[in-house]
Design a protein around this motif. Sequence first.
Motif, PDB file in Angstrom:
ATOM      1  N   LEU A   1      41.542  53.280 -34.850  1.00 17.85           N
ATOM      2  CA  LEU A   1      42.954  52.952 -34.687  1.00 17.85           C
ATOM      3  C   LEU A   1      43.816  53.983 -35.392  1.00 17.85           C
ATOM      4  CD1 LEU A   1      42.732  49.137 -35.492  1.00 17.85           C
ATOM      5  CD2 LEU A   1      42.892  50.189 -33.229  1.00 17.85           C
ATOM      6  N   ASP A   2      44.961  54.281 -34.784  1.00 16.92           N
ATOM      7  CA  ASP A   2      45.950  55.128 -35.429  1.00 16.92           C
ATOM      8  C   ASP A   2      46.308  54.489 -36.773  1.00 16.92           C
ATOM      9  OD1 ASP A   2      48.823  55.879 -36.117  1.00 16.92           O
ATOM     10  OD2 ASP A   2      48.471  57.214 -34.416  1.00 16.92           O
ATOM     11  N   HIS A   3      46.448  55.304 -37.809  1.00 14.85           N
ATOM     12  CA  HIS A   3      46.695  54.764 -39.148  1.00 14.85           C
ATOM     13  C   HIS A   3      47.970  53.912 -39.205  1.00 14.85           C
ATOM     14  CE1 HIS A   3      49.901  57.642 -40.256  1.00 14.85           C
ATOM     15  NE2 HIS A   3      49.211  58.502 -39.526  1.00 14.85           N
TER      16      HIS A   3
ATOM     17  N   LEU B   1      33.760  46.420 -42.405  1.00 13.01           N
ATOM     18  CA  LEU B   1      32.700  45.453 -42.689  1.00 13.01           C
ATOM     19  C   LEU B   1      33.242  44.030 -42.558  1.00 13.01           C
ATOM     20  CD1 LEU B   1      30.928  47.155 -45.717  1.00 13.01           C
ATOM     21  CD2 LEU B   1      30.010  46.876 -43.406  1.00 13.01           C
ATOM     22  N   ARG B   2      34.418  43.804 -43.093  1.00  8.20           N
ATOM     23  CA  ARG B   2      35.049  42.486 -43.022  1.00  8.20           C
ATOM     24  C   ARG B   2      35.311  42.092 -41.559  1.00  8.20           C
ATOM     25  NH1 ARG B   2      40.087  42.853 -46.207  1.00  8.20           N
ATOM     26  NH2 ARG B   2      38.625  44.087 -47.345  1.00  8.20           N
ATOM     27  N   LEU B   3      35.814  43.044 -40.761  1.00  8.10           N
ATOM     28  CA  LEU B   3      36.103  42.776 -39.349  1.00  8.10           C
ATOM     29  C   LEU B   3      34.840  42.363 -38.596  1.00  8.10           C
ATOM     30  CD1 LEU B   3      38.021  42.866 -36.870  1.00  8.10           C
ATOM     31  CD2 LEU B   3      37.391  45.293 -36.657  1.00  8.10           C
ATOM     32  N   PHE B   4      33.769  43.113 -38.774  1.00  8.62           N
ATOM     33  CA  PHE B   4      32.545  42.780 -38.054  1.00  8.62           C
ATOM     34  C   PHE B   4      31.925  41.478 -38.560  1.00  8.62           C
ATOM     35  CE2 PHE B   4      32.833  47.244 -36.739  1.00  8.62           C
ATOM     36  CZ  PHE B   4      32.641  47.081 -35.379  1.00  8.62           C
ATOM     37  N   HIS B   5      31.951  41.257 -39.866  1.00 10.50           N
ATOM     38  CA  HIS B   5      31.428  39.985 -40.393  1.00 10.50           C
ATOM     39  C   HIS B   5      32.238  38.809 -39.835  1.00 10.50           C
ATOM     40  CE1 HIS B   5      28.325  41.477 -42.970  1.00 10.50           C
ATOM     41  NE2 HIS B   5      29.154  42.220 -43.660  1.00 10.50           N
TER      42      HIS B   5
ATOM     43  N   ALA C   1      40.542  44.160 -30.268  1.00 11.53           N
ATOM     44  CA  ALA C   1      39.617  45.071 -29.581  1.00 11.53           C
ATOM     45  C   ALA C   1      38.232  44.452 -29.466  1.00 11.53           C
ATOM     46  CB  ALA C   1      39.552  46.416 -30.311  1.00 11.53           C
ATOM     47  N   ILE C   2      37.742  43.869 -30.535  1.00 11.19           N
ATOM     48  CA  ILE C   2      36.415  43.246 -30.477  1.00 11.19           C
ATOM     49  C   ILE C   2      36.423  42.073 -29.504  1.00 11.19           C
ATOM     50  CG2 ILE C   2      34.718  41.926 -31.799  1.00 11.19           C
ATOM     51  CD1 ILE C   2      35.153  43.886 -34.087  1.00 11.19           C
ATOM     52  N   GLU C   3      37.463  41.257 -29.556  1.00 14.79           N
ATOM     53  CA  GLU C   3      37.555  40.138 -28.623  1.00 14.79           C
ATOM     54  C   GLU C   3      37.574  40.633 -27.178  1.00 14.79           C
ATOM     55  OE1 GLU C   3      41.036  38.000 -29.905  1.00 14.79           O
ATOM     56  OE2 GLU C   3      39.995  37.162 -31.661  1.00 14.79           O
ATOM     57  N   PHE C   4      38.310  41.698 -26.906  1.00 18.58           N
ATOM     58  CA  PHE C   4      38.352  42.263 -25.556  1.00 18.58           C
ATOM     59  C   PHE C   4      36.970  42.750 -25.133  1.00 18.58           C
ATOM     60  CE2 PHE C   4      38.478  46.089 -22.949  1.00 18.58           C
ATOM     61  CZ  PHE C   4      39.023  45.571 -21.787  1.00 18.58           C
ATOM     62  N   VAL C   5      36.318  43.523 -25.988  1.00 14.96           N
ATOM     63  CA  VAL C   5      35.004  44.073 -25.647  1.00 14.96           C
ATOM     64  C   VAL C   5      34.025  42.949 -25.321  1.00 14.96           C
ATOM     65  CG1 VAL C   5      33.002  45.305 -26.586  1.00 14.96           C
ATOM     66  CG2 VAL C   5      35.297  46.270 -26.843  1.00 14.96           C
ATOM     67  N   ILE C   6      34.048  41.897 -26.103  1.00 14.50           N
ATOM     68  CA  ILE C   6      33.131  40.780 -25.868  1.00 14.50           C
ATOM     69  C   ILE C   6      33.315  40.213 -24.459  1.00 14.50           C
ATOM     70  CG2 ILE C   6      32.606  38.398 -26.566  1.00 14.50           C
ATOM     71  CD1 ILE C   6      33.079  39.358 -29.498  1.00 14.50           C
ATOM     72  N   THR C   7      34.557  40.177 -23.961  1.00 12.98           N
ATOM     73  CA  THR C   7      34.794  39.658 -22.610  1.00 12.98           C
ATOM     74  C   THR C   7      34.236  40.582 -21.528  1.00 12.98           C
ATOM     75  OG1 THR C   7      36.972  40.704 -22.261  1.00 12.98           O
ATOM     76  CG2 THR C   7      36.932  38.532 -23.365  1.00 12.98           C
TER      77      THR C   7
ATOM     78  N   HIS D   1      45.439  47.328 -39.833  1.00 15.74           N
ATOM     79  CA  HIS D   1      45.726  46.104 -40.592  1.00 15.74           C
ATOM     80  C   HIS D   1      46.794  45.236 -39.936  1.00 15.74           C
ATOM     81  CE1 HIS D   1      43.243  48.055 -43.557  1.00 15.74           C
ATOM     82  NE2 HIS D   1      44.083  49.069 -43.590  1.00 15.74           N
ATOM     83  N   HIS D   2      46.901  45.319 -38.593  1.00 17.61           N
ATOM     84  CA  HIS D   2      47.821  44.481 -37.837  1.00 17.61           C
ATOM     85  C   HIS D   2      47.095  43.634 -36.787  1.00 17.61           C
ATOM     86  CE1 HIS D   2      50.910  47.629 -39.079  1.00 17.61           C
ATOM     87  NE2 HIS D   2      51.265  46.509 -39.676  1.00 17.61           N
ATOM     88  N   GLY D   3      45.791  43.504 -36.904  1.00 13.80           N
ATOM     89  CA  GLY D   3      45.033  42.653 -35.997  1.00 13.80           C
ATOM     90  C   GLY D   3      44.510  43.330 -34.737  1.00 13.80           C
ATOM     91  N   LEU D   4      44.739  44.632 -34.597  1.00 16.87           N
ATOM     92  CA  LEU D   4      44.268  45.314 -33.385  1.00 16.87           C
ATOM     93  C   LEU D   4      42.749  45.425 -33.332  1.00 16.87           C
ATOM     94  CD1 LEU D   4      47.278  46.020 -33.076  1.00 16.87           C
ATOM     95  CD2 LEU D   4      46.525  48.199 -32.184  1.00 16.87           C
ATOM     96  N   GLY D   5      42.112  45.595 -34.467  1.00 15.26           N
ATOM     97  CA  GLY D   5      40.652  45.644 -34.486  1.00 15.26           C
ATOM     98  C   GLY D   5      40.066  44.343 -33.958  1.00 15.26           C
TER      99      GLY D   5
END
Length: 165
Positions: A89-91, A130-134, A102-108, A95-99
Amino acid sequence: MNVQFEYADKKDLAAIVAIYNQAILTRHSTADLEPTTIKDKETWFDSFNHHERPIWKIMEHDKVVGWVALEYFYGRPAYLHTAEISLYLDHRVQHHGLGQQAIEFVITQLASLKIDTLVAYVFGHNTPSLRLFHHNNFAIWGNLPKVALIDGQKRDLIILGRHFN
């Protein structure tokens, strides 16, 4: 933040490389140590395809603010149902929920891609990733201690994974 996910085209490579180069400078999310060029990434970009291993740009207000990709894992036929996920993500939008989006989209998208397993490689000092993936139920499947040398400091590489079947 309202974003869209679209297949990335060659014309998006400059934005993708710029975002990747931001990550190189942080020393948290890639083992590359020097900024790369569009030319250096052309072959890598050409390895993606919409039907098996896509790369999506993350768009906000018609601007590329990130990208997420699924890459072939280990290059052997028995692993075709497994993909490595990469997310950058662009800096300015971190920390605005895009990660999470993105994971939710990929899962679909996994079923249509015939992927049932994702792996992610994350440096041990990259706490936000690490926190995002956990948070998304990825488990630690491996720890490669002190395998990366970054600015004179040895860093761990954590292998995270999740099954989707």
